[in-house]
Design an enzyme around this catalytic site. Structure first.
Site: not given
Ligand code: NAP
Ligand code: GLV
Length: 310
Positions: A225, A273
């Site tokens: 983000r 995005h």
């Molecule tokens: P997720 O499965 O919840 O993974 C989040 C990761 O971040 C986990 O490994 C978590 O640690 C770590 N984390 C959270 N807070 C932290 C902190 N304070 N310090 C260190 N590590 C921390 O989420 P995801 O599905 O992978 O998605 C991640 C993010 O990608 C989404 O929230 C969104 O903002 C972004 N995203 C962007 C797009 C785009 O098109 N640009 C698309 C999809 C998602 P733990 O494993 O230890 O809990």
């Molecule tokens: C996109 O940014 C998502 O969080 O799926």
């Protein structure tokens, strides 16, 4: 009781409604803001619902984020608490995100913008070598997406390490935690890829102090983000040569304002995005499964930890 759907962008809403109706023609879907009596609604599927709107549904039993991130829901100060919130976890999205990361690491490493500019001028540059082994990736966030990206990059032969809140056991991928772990990882990372959720703890995590720890001439990639990157610090680090380039998919303000300096900065690759797309039929099937699970009182898929904020 019906489900309501909201998605900014008419086409996307229609895609989900069509898929849901293919799977369950009897499902009643009302599209915000034409919701009729709010008391009829028990399930909300949301993407960037205007703040305060969810609180108007007194009988909500489940909120489904139409995205992986849930910051668009949790940032609503009036979000009804105590209602389960689920989010998208989609294998297609993870592959798509891995492609975005791989593509941009290689574009930055191979300096494709430079070669495109030379070609425009019909210039044939002197020979030079690129050291594939010089790439050391550090991933911020080793969750659903980050761990997939890490494994995909590792399969490409890149050295990969990652930072997360809790320790991870990913074969051949060193795992770091906490502020000390972040500093340690940054010192040996020249391609930093952010895939963190937007929480108070991750805001501004990519800043001048972190860039200063990285080897000179490193690269920053952000598809988490926009709030996680201090944009002015990136510009300063690029100007100082500490950071050599960046690939950004997310920004503090989206769409990126017309006057934003990033538009003219050729050291920054930008995508609007669009780093990762979901496979709508698969995600719609998961939504429907979660609706059924909610109605049966069974455990939900993709349940968000409201305490942790992701
Ligand atoms: P997720 O499965 O919840 O993974 C989040 C990761 O971040 C986990 O490994 C978590 O640690 C770590 N984390 C959270 N807070 C932290 C902190 N304070 N310090 C260190 N590590 C921390 O989420 P995801 O599905 O992978 O998605 C991640 C993010 O990608 C989404 O929230 C969104 O903002 C972004 N995203 C962007 C797009 C785009 O098109 N640009 C698309 C999809 C998602 P733990 O494993 O230890 O809990
Ligand atoms: C996109 O940014 C998502 O969080 O799926």
């Amino acid at each position: 009781m019906p489900t309501i759907v909201i998605k900014l962008g008419q086409e996307r809403a229609e895609g989900y409604i069509n898929e849901l109706h293919k799977l369950d023609p009897d499902l009643e879907i009302r599209e915000w803001p034409e919701v009729g009596d709010p008391a009829d609604v028990d399930i909300a599927m949301v993407w960037k619902m205007p703040h305060g709107e969810l609180a108007k549904f007194p009988n909500l039993k489940l909120i489904m984020s139409m995205a992986a991130g849930v910051d668009h829901v949790l940032s609503d100060p009036q979000m009804p608490r105590g209602i389960p919130l689920v989010r998208v976890t989609d294998a297609h999205m993870a592959r798509s995100m891995s492609h975005w990361a791989a593509m941009n690491i290689l574009r930055l490493h191979r300096e494709t913008a430079h070669y495109d500019a030379l070609r425009q001028r019909r210039e044939w540059p002197p020979e030079r070598a690129f050291d594939a082994d010089a790439i050391q990736v550090g991933i911020l966030g080793l969750g659903y997406l980050g761990s997939h990206v890490a494994r995909m990059l590792q399969a490409m032969g890149l050295k990969v390490q990652g930072w997360s809140r809790t320790a991870k056991q990913l074969d051949g991928i060193p795992s770091f935690q906490g502020a000390d772990g972040l500093r340690e990882m940054a010192a040996s990372t020249n391609f930093l890829v952010c895939l963190l959720p937007n929480t108070p703890a991750t805001v501004g995590v990519m800043n001048a102090a972190l860039f200063a720890l990285m080897p000179r001439g490193s690269y920053i990639l952000n598809a988490g983000r926009g709030a996680q990157l201090v944009e002015a610090d990136l510009t300063a680090a690029l100007n100082a040569g500490q950071i050599a380039g960046a690939a950004l998919d997310v920004f503090t303000v989206e769409p990126l304002p017309e006057a934003h300096p990033f538009w003219d900065d050729t050291r920054i690759i930008m995508t609007p995005h669009h780093a990762a797309e979901v496979h709508v039929p698969a995600v719609a099937a998961t939504f429907l499964d979660n609706i059924q699970r909610c109605r049966d009182g069974r455990p939900l898929q993709g349940l968000v930890n409201l305490e942790a904020g992701y």
